[in-house]
Scaffold this motif. Structure first.
Motif, PDB file in Angstrom:
ATOM      1  N   LEU A   1      34.592 -51.491 -50.698  1.00 38.26           N
ATOM      2  CA  LEU A   1      34.251 -50.097 -50.981  1.00 38.26           C
ATOM      3  C   LEU A   1      35.394 -49.144 -50.641  1.00 38.26           C
ATOM      4  O   LEU A   1      35.474 -48.046 -51.192  1.00 38.26           O
ATOM      5  CB  LEU A   1      32.992 -49.705 -50.215  1.00 38.26           C
ATOM      6  N   ALA A   2      36.285 -49.550 -49.741  1.00 44.07           N
ATOM      7  CA  ALA A   2      37.430 -48.707 -49.398  1.00 44.07           C
ATOM      8  C   ALA A   2      38.415 -48.601 -50.553  1.00 44.07           C
ATOM      9  O   ALA A   2      39.203 -47.649 -50.617  1.00 44.07           O
ATOM     10  CB  ALA A   2      38.133 -49.263 -48.162  1.00 44.07           C
ATOM     11  N   LEU A   3      38.367 -49.562 -51.471  1.00 43.12           N
ATOM     12  CA  LEU A   3      39.308 -49.596 -52.587  1.00 43.12           C
ATOM     13  C   LEU A   3      38.722 -49.033 -53.869  1.00 43.12           C
ATOM     14  O   LEU A   3      39.422 -48.938 -54.877  1.00 43.12           O
ATOM     15  CB  LEU A   3      39.763 -51.044 -52.823  1.00 43.12           C
ATOM     16  N   ARG A   4      37.434 -48.672 -53.834  1.00 36.88           N
ATOM     17  CA  ARG A   4      36.771 -48.157 -55.033  1.00 36.88           C
ATOM     18  C   ARG A   4      36.424 -46.688 -54.863  1.00 36.88           C
ATOM     19  O   ARG A   4      36.125 -46.229 -53.767  1.00 36.88           O
ATOM     20  CB  ARG A   4      35.480 -48.944 -55.316  1.00 36.88           C
TER      21      ARG A   4
ATOM     22  N   HIS B   1      33.580 -42.065 -50.465  1.00 31.08           N
ATOM     23  CA  HIS B   1      33.050 -41.044 -49.559  1.00 31.08           C
ATOM     24  C   HIS B   1      31.566 -40.842 -49.858  1.00 31.08           C
ATOM     25  O   HIS B   1      31.151 -40.854 -51.013  1.00 31.08           O
ATOM     26  CB  HIS B   1      33.768 -39.710 -49.770  1.00 31.08           C
ATOM     27  N   TYR B   2      30.767 -40.639 -48.810  1.00 31.70           N
ATOM     28  CA  TYR B   2      29.341 -40.448 -49.071  1.00 31.70           C
ATOM     29  C   TYR B   2      29.116 -39.105 -49.750  1.00 31.70           C
ATOM     30  O   TYR B   2      29.833 -38.135 -49.532  1.00 31.70           O
ATOM     31  CB  TYR B   2      28.516 -40.579 -47.795  1.00 31.70           C
ATOM     32  N   GLY B   3      28.106 -39.050 -50.609  1.00 33.79           N
ATOM     33  CA  GLY B   3      27.851 -37.849 -51.393  1.00 33.79           C
ATOM     34  C   GLY B   3      26.651 -37.082 -50.884  1.00 33.79           C
ATOM     35  O   GLY B   3      25.845 -37.596 -50.109  1.00 33.79           O
ATOM     36  N   PHE B   4      26.525 -35.830 -51.327  1.00 33.87           N
ATOM     37  CA  PHE B   4      25.377 -35.023 -50.948  1.00 33.87           C
ATOM     38  C   PHE B   4      25.100 -33.962 -52.004  1.00 33.87           C
ATOM     39  O   PHE B   4      26.005 -33.411 -52.627  1.00 33.87           O
ATOM     40  CB  PHE B   4      25.544 -34.372 -49.567  1.00 33.87           C
ATOM     41  N   VAL B   5      23.815 -33.717 -52.194  1.00 32.69           N
ATOM     42  CA  VAL B   5      23.318 -32.753 -53.170  1.00 32.69           C
ATOM     43  C   VAL B   5      22.332 -31.850 -52.450  1.00 32.69           C
ATOM     44  O   VAL B   5      21.440 -32.335 -51.757  1.00 32.69           O
ATOM     45  CB  VAL B   5      22.613 -33.465 -54.343  1.00 32.69           C
ATOM     46  N   GLU B   6      22.497 -30.547 -52.585  1.00 34.78           N
ATOM     47  CA  GLU B   6      21.556 -29.605 -51.982  1.00 34.78           C
ATOM     48  C   GLU B   6      20.959 -28.726 -53.066  1.00 34.78           C
ATOM     49  O   GLU B   6      21.686 -28.085 -53.827  1.00 34.78           O
ATOM     50  CB  GLU B   6      22.242 -28.735 -50.926  1.00 34.78           C
ATOM     51  N   ASP B   7      19.640 -28.716 -53.148  1.00 33.40           N
ATOM     52  CA  ASP B   7      18.927 -27.919 -54.151  1.00 33.40           C
ATOM     53  C   ASP B   7      19.471 -28.164 -55.551  1.00 33.40           C
ATOM     54  O   ASP B   7      19.656 -27.233 -56.342  1.00 33.40           O
ATOM     55  CB  ASP B   7      18.993 -26.431 -53.800  1.00 33.40           C
ATOM     56  N   GLY B   8      19.747 -29.437 -55.853  1.00 36.43           N
ATOM     57  CA  GLY B   8      20.195 -29.811 -57.182  1.00 36.43           C
ATOM     58  C   GLY B   8      21.661 -29.567 -57.458  1.00 36.43           C
ATOM     59  O   GLY B   8      22.133 -29.841 -58.569  1.00 36.43           O
ATOM     60  N   VAL B   9      22.402 -29.060 -56.484  1.00 39.52           N
ATOM     61  CA  VAL B   9      23.818 -28.735 -56.669  1.00 39.52           C
ATOM     62  C   VAL B   9      24.670 -29.830 -56.035  1.00 39.52           C
ATOM     63  O   VAL B   9      24.545 -30.114 -54.839  1.00 39.52           O
ATOM     64  CB  VAL B   9      24.150 -27.362 -56.051  1.00 39.52           C
ATOM     65  N   VAL B  10      25.526 -30.451 -56.837  1.00 40.32           N
ATOM     66  CA  VAL B  10      26.388 -31.529 -56.356  1.00 40.32           C
ATOM     67  C   VAL B  10      27.539 -30.926 -55.566  1.00 40.32           C
ATOM     68  O   VAL B  10      28.353 -30.176 -56.105  1.00 40.32           O
ATOM     69  CB  VAL B  10      26.931 -32.364 -57.530  1.00 40.32           C
ATOM     70  N   LEU B  11      27.609 -31.257 -54.294  1.00 36.48           N
ATOM     71  CA  LEU B  11      28.703 -30.798 -53.445  1.00 36.48           C
ATOM     72  C   LEU B  11      29.660 -31.939 -53.117  1.00 36.48           C
ATOM     73  O   LEU B  11      30.785 -31.703 -52.694  1.00 36.48           O
ATOM     74  CB  LEU B  11      28.145 -30.169 -52.173  1.00 36.48           C
TER      75      LEU B  11
ATOM     76  N   LEU C   1      27.660 -38.590 -55.749  1.00 28.82           N
ATOM     77  CA  LEU C   1      26.971 -39.774 -55.247  1.00 28.82           C
ATOM     78  C   LEU C   1      27.719 -41.007 -55.726  1.00 28.82           C
ATOM     79  O   LEU C   1      28.039 -41.126 -56.909  1.00 28.82           O
ATOM     80  CB  LEU C   1      25.527 -39.790 -55.748  1.00 28.82           C
ATOM     81  N   GLN C   2      27.988 -41.922 -54.803  1.00 25.97           N
ATOM     82  CA  GLN C   2      28.857 -43.046 -55.112  1.00 25.97           C
ATOM     83  C   GLN C   2      28.081 -44.351 -55.244  1.00 25.97           C
ATOM     84  O   GLN C   2      27.221 -44.662 -54.415  1.00 25.97           O
ATOM     85  CB  GLN C   2      29.919 -43.199 -54.020  1.00 25.97           C
ATOM     86  N   PRO C   3      28.378 -45.138 -56.274  1.00 23.46           N
ATOM     87  CA  PRO C   3      27.734 -46.442 -56.438  1.00 23.46           C
ATOM     88  C   PRO C   3      28.029 -47.347 -55.243  1.00 23.46           C
ATOM     89  O   PRO C   3      29.118 -47.321 -54.674  1.00 23.46           O
ATOM     90  CB  PRO C   3      28.380 -46.993 -57.716  1.00 23.46           C
ATOM     91  N   GLY C   4      27.028 -48.127 -54.865  1.00 26.21           N
ATOM     92  CA  GLY C   4      27.199 -49.080 -53.778  1.00 26.21           C
ATOM     93  C   GLY C   4      26.783 -48.566 -52.421  1.00 26.21           C
ATOM     94  O   GLY C   4      26.789 -49.328 -51.450  1.00 26.21           O
ATOM     95  N   LEU C   5      26.392 -47.278 -52.323  1.00 26.63           N
ATOM     96  CA  LEU C   5      26.013 -46.713 -51.032  1.00 26.63           C
ATOM     97  C   LEU C   5      24.500 -46.524 -50.950  1.00 26.63           C
ATOM     98  O   LEU C   5      23.853 -46.149 -51.929  1.00 26.63           O
ATOM     99  CB  LEU C   5      26.696 -45.364 -50.807  1.00 26.63           C
ATOM    100  N   ALA C   6      23.952 -46.775 -49.763  1.00 20.90           N
ATOM    101  CA  ALA C   6      22.531 -46.523 -49.524  1.00 20.90           C
ATOM    102  C   ALA C   6      22.274 -45.035 -49.702  1.00 20.90           C
ATOM    103  O   ALA C   6      22.957 -44.208 -49.109  1.00 20.90           O
ATOM    104  CB  ALA C   6      22.150 -46.969 -48.116  1.00 20.90           C
ATOM    105  N   THR C   7      21.286 -44.684 -50.510  1.00 22.38           N
ATOM    106  CA  THR C   7      21.072 -43.290 -50.893  1.00 22.38           C
ATOM    107  C   THR C   7      19.607 -42.910 -50.746  1.00 22.38           C
ATOM    108  O   THR C   7      18.730 -43.564 -51.300  1.00 22.38           O
ATOM    109  CB  THR C   7      21.528 -43.051 -52.348  1.00 22.38           C
ATOM    110  N   LEU C   8      19.361 -41.864 -49.998  1.00 23.55           N
ATOM    111  CA  LEU C   8      18.029 -41.283 -49.842  1.00 23.55           C
ATOM    112  C   LEU C   8      17.980 -40.037 -50.707  1.00 23.55           C
ATOM    113  O   LEU C   8      18.821 -39.153 -50.560  1.00 23.55           O
ATOM    114  CB  LEU C   8      17.783 -40.926 -48.377  1.00 23.55           C
TER     115      LEU C   8
END
Length: 486
Positions: A433-436, A441-451, A454-461
């Motif tokens: 994952l360090a090479l892809r 980096h972990y992703g985050f979305v607040e109120d529908g806005v991508v800040l 979101l990255q494939p391969g990561l545990a996502t709530l």
């Protein structure tokens, strides 16, 4: 709301969410948070952490605003391009309106209103520019009733915006043609969430967050001192290591002369933990627990059993110590899970569960963390082009992250807890994952806005617009539902 993380910090079983705390962390995090039958009306301002909060579910009687999920091809291309960009370019579902405005003195200008995600319908950006001023002004607006109303511009009403509720339209006069419009007045107020137009519109204002002295020192070392992270790691491992660790003295049922606080045996409660049979009759008396239970803890509680929190239906409390977990669990997956040493195995852990048939989840960024630039864990050859961050942005301006739960949700909020890592630690240093994906980096979305993407391969709530809550490993195919992630 969304949070994708390189290591799962939350486990999900059926309709209950579980959050693990080192003993003592719960009380520190909630020392000023009243646990009672009443829902608190405020939440402490936070800096340096992500806030994940649980709120009472949406009122189904609220009117629905019909969303659109059509993707503008040029906006989708902006989103995917590996170039430096603004945070607006990460909003591929945004809808924009522009109208002309003129001051009484004849100065020409334009007003642009952007709904950053029409499906979620919560965050808007209003931009005001004049022919005589190249800088312009930007205002981050929030819709306090996203399921019942929407904002739009009306060419016949250039001094403000229109608030649409079903078939009704209400003018929200912002005095935009004036040198001192109503949004500037709201920005000058002391309110982080400043209401305008009778509270139908909220202006988000920037503010300073709170941080402890320890957080201030670590941020200074990381940001200003070369090799500062190594200093922090040395102090953590050799000076403050396990300083907040708590352990427990066991008692047997026969020693206390009673059964103690018996755990729940109910379909509504989470399943009890599988415990080593040798510890089945052991009780432990909780210390420094600021959560009142319906049953007394004086004589002790059973490890791994669940207990109702007093005055808060649908919330449960439990305690566990790793070395009492059933051996067949501890000895499984040895190639995937690191072995627990004696200190870790004997540390007391607190667990809190929320019945998600009763509660909803939300997510909000702190005033400063997580940032959106590069993590120091990312190798230089992965960064490639000289971009300010893995998504092409180095900040979220002109959007405002407040570190506070908005007033509409604050009335319904029952708990807040840390929801992720600082960007400094939010990427992979080693492994595939360090090479892809620029270090994943972990992703985050607040109120529908991508800040942060979101990255494939990561545990996502994540939570969808209809309230569905899911936890899974994110995939490229999941991006098809990105417009509905709130």
């Amino acid at each position: 709301m969304d949070l994708s993380i390189p290591a799962a910090i939350v486990g999900r079983l059926s309709d209950t969410i579980f959050t693990w705390f080192e003993a003592g962390s719960w009380q520190r995090g909630f020392s000023s948070f009243p646990w009672s039958g009443r829902v608190p009306s405020w939440v402490r301002l936070l800096l340096g952490v992500v806030v994940l909060f649980v709120v009472v579910s949406w009122d189904p009687a609220q009117a629905e605003v019909s969303p659109t999920e059509e993707v503008n091809p040029s906006q989708a291309a902006e989103y995917g391009a590996q170039v430096a960009k603004t945070v607006l370019a990460l909003q591929q579902f945004r809808e924009t309106q522009t109208i002309n405005v003129r001051t009484p003195q004849g100065k020409e200008g334009t007003v642009t209103l952007t709904n950053l995600n029409p499906t979620i319908n919560t965050w808007f950006l209003l931009q005001l520019s004049w022919s005589t001023d190249s800088r312009g002004s930007a205002y981050h607006l929030e819709n306090p009733n996203p399921k019942g109303q929407r904002f739009k511009l009306d060419p016949t009403f250039p001094s403000g915006i229109a608030v649409v509720e079903d078939e009704n339209q209400y003018p929200c006069d912002l005095n935009l043609a004036s040198a001192q419009n109503f949004l500037d007045q709201a920005r000058a107020s002391q309110s982080v969430y400043a209401p305008v137009c009778g509270g139908r519109v909220i202006l988000r204002n920037a503010t300073k967050g709170h941080r402890t002295n320890l957080e201030a020192v670590t941020d200074f070392l990381r940001d200003e001192v070369w090799g500062g992270e190594k200093v922090i790691v040395f102090v953590r491992n050799n000076v403050t290591s396990d300083s907040y660790r708590e352990t427990a003295d066991f008692q047997t049922v026969s020693e206390v002369g009673m059964r103690g606080a018996v755990g729940l045996d109910s379909d509504a409660a989470p399943l009890p933990a599988l415990v080593d049979p040798r510890f089945a009759d052991r009780l432990v008396v909780p210390v420094n627990v600021g959560i009142p239970l319906e049953t007394s803890m004086t004589k002790g509680v059973q490890l791994g059993a669940w207990y109702r929190v007093s005055g808060n239906p649908g919330i449960y409390f439990s305690m566990i110590q790793p070395n009492v977990i059933a051996p067949e669990i501890l000895q499984s997956h040895k190639t995937l899970v690191s072995y627990l040493d004696g200190v870790e195995a004997s540390s007391l852990c607190y667990l809190v569960a929320f019945d998600l048939d009763r509660f909803d989840l939300g997510y909000a960024l702190g005033t400063e963390h997580p940032r959106v630039g590069w993590s120091a864990r990312t190798s230089d050859h992965v960064k490639g082009r000289m971009l300010p961050g893995p998504d092409g942005i180095g900040g979220v301006t002109p959007l405002v992250t407040t570190g506070l739960i908005n007033p509409a949700d604050a009335r319904r909020t029952v708990a807040t807890f840390t929801g992720g890592f600082k960007r400094q630690h939010g990427a992979f240093k080693h492994g595939e994952l360090a090479l892809r994906n620029a270090g994943s980096h972990y992703g985050f979305v607040e109120d529908g806005v991508v800040l942060s993407k979101l990255q494939p391969g990561l545990a996502t709530l994540f939570v969808l617009a209809d309230g569905t809550i899911s936890m899974k490993t994110w995939t490229e195919a999941d991006n098809a539902q990105l417009a509905r992630v709130r």
